[in-house]
Design an enzyme around this catalytic site. Sequence first.
Site, PDB file in Angstrom:
ATOM      1  N   ARG A 148       0.805  -1.224   0.000  1.00  0.00           N
ATOM      2  CA  ARG A 148       0.000   0.000   0.000  1.00  0.00           C
ATOM      3  C   ARG A 148       0.837   1.272   0.000  1.00  0.00           C
ATOM      4  O   ARG A 148       0.357   2.348  -0.349  1.00  0.00           O
ATOM      5  CB  ARG A 148      -1.000  -0.041   1.156  1.00  0.00           C
ATOM      6  CG  ARG A 148      -2.114  -1.060   0.893  1.00  0.00           C
ATOM      7  CD  ARG A 148      -2.881  -1.425   2.129  1.00  0.00           C
ATOM      8  NE  ARG A 148      -2.432  -2.653   2.751  1.00  0.00           N
ATOM      9  CZ  ARG A 148      -2.718  -3.016   3.983  1.00  0.00           C
ATOM     10  NH1 ARG A 148      -3.436  -2.233   4.757  1.00  0.00           N
ATOM     11  NH2 ARG A 148      -2.265  -4.165   4.466  1.00  0.00           N
ATOM     12  N   GLU A 185       1.844  -7.732  12.959  1.00  0.00           N
ATOM     13  CA  GLU A 185       0.715  -7.997  13.863  1.00  0.00           C
ATOM     14  C   GLU A 185       0.200  -9.421  13.627  1.00  0.00           C
ATOM     15  O   GLU A 185      -0.259 -10.092  14.530  1.00  0.00           O
ATOM     16  CB  GLU A 185      -0.385  -6.972  13.556  1.00  0.00           C
ATOM     17  CG  GLU A 185      -1.536  -6.938  14.523  1.00  0.00           C
ATOM     18  CD  GLU A 185      -2.618  -5.942  14.081  1.00  0.00           C
ATOM     19  OE1 GLU A 185      -2.450  -5.286  13.034  1.00  0.00           O
ATOM     20  OE2 GLU A 185      -3.628  -5.856  14.777  1.00  0.00           O
TER      21      GLU A 185
HETATM   22  O1  LIG Z   1       3.362  -1.737  11.738  1.00  0.00           O
HETATM   23  P1  LIG Z   1       3.296  -3.168  11.367  1.00  0.00           P
HETATM   24  O2  LIG Z   1       2.782  -4.066  12.455  1.00  0.00           O
HETATM   25  O3  LIG Z   1       4.597  -3.660  10.822  1.00  0.00           O
HETATM   26  O4  LIG Z   1       2.210  -3.337  10.213  1.00  0.00           O
HETATM   27  C1  LIG Z   1       2.037  -2.401   9.178  1.00  0.00           C
HETATM   28  C2  LIG Z   1       2.095  -3.049   7.826  1.00  0.00           C
HETATM   29  O5  LIG Z   1       1.050  -4.031   7.695  1.00  0.00           O
HETATM   30  C3  LIG Z   1       0.377  -3.792   6.464  1.00  0.00           C
HETATM   31  O6  LIG Z   1       0.968  -4.434   5.396  1.00  0.00           O
HETATM   32  P2  LIG Z   1       0.956  -6.012   5.224  1.00  0.00           P
HETATM   33  O7  LIG Z   1       2.142  -6.587   5.915  1.00  0.00           O
HETATM   34  O8  LIG Z   1      -0.380  -6.515   5.624  1.00  0.00           O
HETATM   35  O9  LIG Z   1       1.249  -6.209   3.692  1.00  0.00           O
HETATM   36  P3  LIG Z   1       0.382  -5.835   2.395  1.00  0.00           P
HETATM   37  O10 LIG Z   1       0.277  -4.333   2.338  1.00  0.00           O
HETATM   38  O11 LIG Z   1       1.231  -6.375   1.282  1.00  0.00           O
HETATM   39  O12 LIG Z   1      -0.946  -6.505   2.511  1.00  0.00           O
HETATM   40  C4  LIG Z   1       0.482  -2.308   6.286  1.00  0.00           C
HETATM   41  O13 LIG Z   1       0.255  -1.921   4.953  1.00  0.00           O
HETATM   42  C5  LIG Z   1       1.872  -2.016   6.752  1.00  0.00           C
HETATM   43  O14 LIG Z   1       2.825  -2.191   5.728  1.00  0.00           O
HETATM   44  N1  LIG Z   2      -5.303  -3.450  11.471  1.00  0.00           N
HETATM   45  C1  LIG Z   2      -4.709  -3.348  10.285  1.00  0.00           C
HETATM   46  N2  LIG Z   2      -5.370  -2.847   9.219  1.00  0.00           N
HETATM   47  C2  LIG Z   2      -4.746  -2.744   8.012  1.00  0.00           C
HETATM   48  N3  LIG Z   2      -3.486  -3.095   7.808  1.00  0.00           N
HETATM   49  C3  LIG Z   2      -2.805  -3.587   8.839  1.00  0.00           C
HETATM   50  N4  LIG Z   2      -1.521  -3.990   8.957  1.00  0.00           N
HETATM   51  C4  LIG Z   2      -1.332  -4.398  10.214  1.00  0.00           C
HETATM   52  N5  LIG Z   2      -2.434  -4.241  10.956  1.00  0.00           N
HETATM   53  C5  LIG Z   2      -3.364  -3.735  10.115  1.00  0.00           C
END
Ligand SMILES: O=P(O)(O)OC[C@H]1O[C@H](OP(=O)(O)OP(=O)(O)O)[C@H](O)[C@@H]1O
Ligand SMILES: Nc1ncnc2[nH]cnc12
Length: 260
Positions: A148, A185
């Site tokens: 994202r 998370e």
């Molecule tokens: O602060 P944190 O606990 O590290 O989490 C934040 C990250 O989690 C989500 O991405 P995700 O890992 O779900 O990947 P994606 O965007 O490819 O779905 C979000 O877009 C951040 O990059």
């Molecule tokens: N709660 C949440 N919503 C969207 N993206 C995430 N990445 C980690 N936690 C998330």
Amino acid sequence: MLRRLLLRSPNSISQPLPTSHQLLPPSPKVPFSAWIAAASPAGQPPSSCSHNCRLALRSLRCAAAGGGGTESQPLPNQGMAAQNEKDPRLARISSSIRVIPDFPKKGVLFQDITTLLLDTEAFKDTIDLFVERYKGKGISVVAGIEARGFIFGPPIALAIGAKFVPLRKPNKLPGEVISEEYSLEYGKDVMEMHVGAVQEGERALVIDDLIATGGTLCAAIRLLERVGAHVVECACVIELPELKGRERLGDNPLFILVSG
Ligand SMILES: O=P(O)(O)OC[C@H]1O[C@H](OP(=O)(O)OP(=O)(O)O)[C@H](O)[C@@H]1O
Ligand SMILES: Nc1ncnc2[nH]cnc12
């Protein structure tokens, strides 16, 4: 972790998407239609907004450590942030983000920015707020985190005259890479960056949609610092303060638009 009970909306793309950030449903298990009816009108913050979706335009507690910019090009401190909290654009951004419970796992309240992208005004305001903060600050690299961060990073990079560098999941970049493992998370992952994309001494901005535990941003910072770049700030649309990602960043400055 279940912070607030919301109804899950259907995934069907034929359904209009609700665009209410942190909107509390009338009660658990009411029909989806009732949840839609409870949503605020487009462009208006939900009535619960002042309490449940506090708008936050915070710089970081570690600004005193000097991580917010060079002496000649300082970034605004918390005083400026307090002033910007009144920016009417933030309410629209906040209310355009959809919250989906139990995705991708039970207990996770998923902050879905795809509804923000459908709102052309909210999307533009999001980019503008970042550009207003970072234009003219000597930033030569915008590093966007997959996936994202790839949405918000490139328009910001173009507008401030910086290059865009993608920080990707493993085995996606074709050239030589450096890698950092990090915890999430809901799992573990690895982040990679092309060798040679960023030079020693460059000033970098890290962009993502959201900070939760902060593990992802920390991995991005480590990658950039390994090649000798200076991370001026990390910027996200959303912060989930309960997960304390800001603390994990330590002295690294963090700028966010809304608090989940
Ligand atoms: O602060 P944190 O606990 O590290 O989490 C934040 C990250 O989690 C989500 O991405 P995700 O890992 O779900 O990947 P994606 O965007 O490819 O779905 C979000 O877009 C951040 O990059
Ligand atoms: N709660 C949440 N919503 C969207 N993206 C995430 N990445 C980690 N936690 C998330």
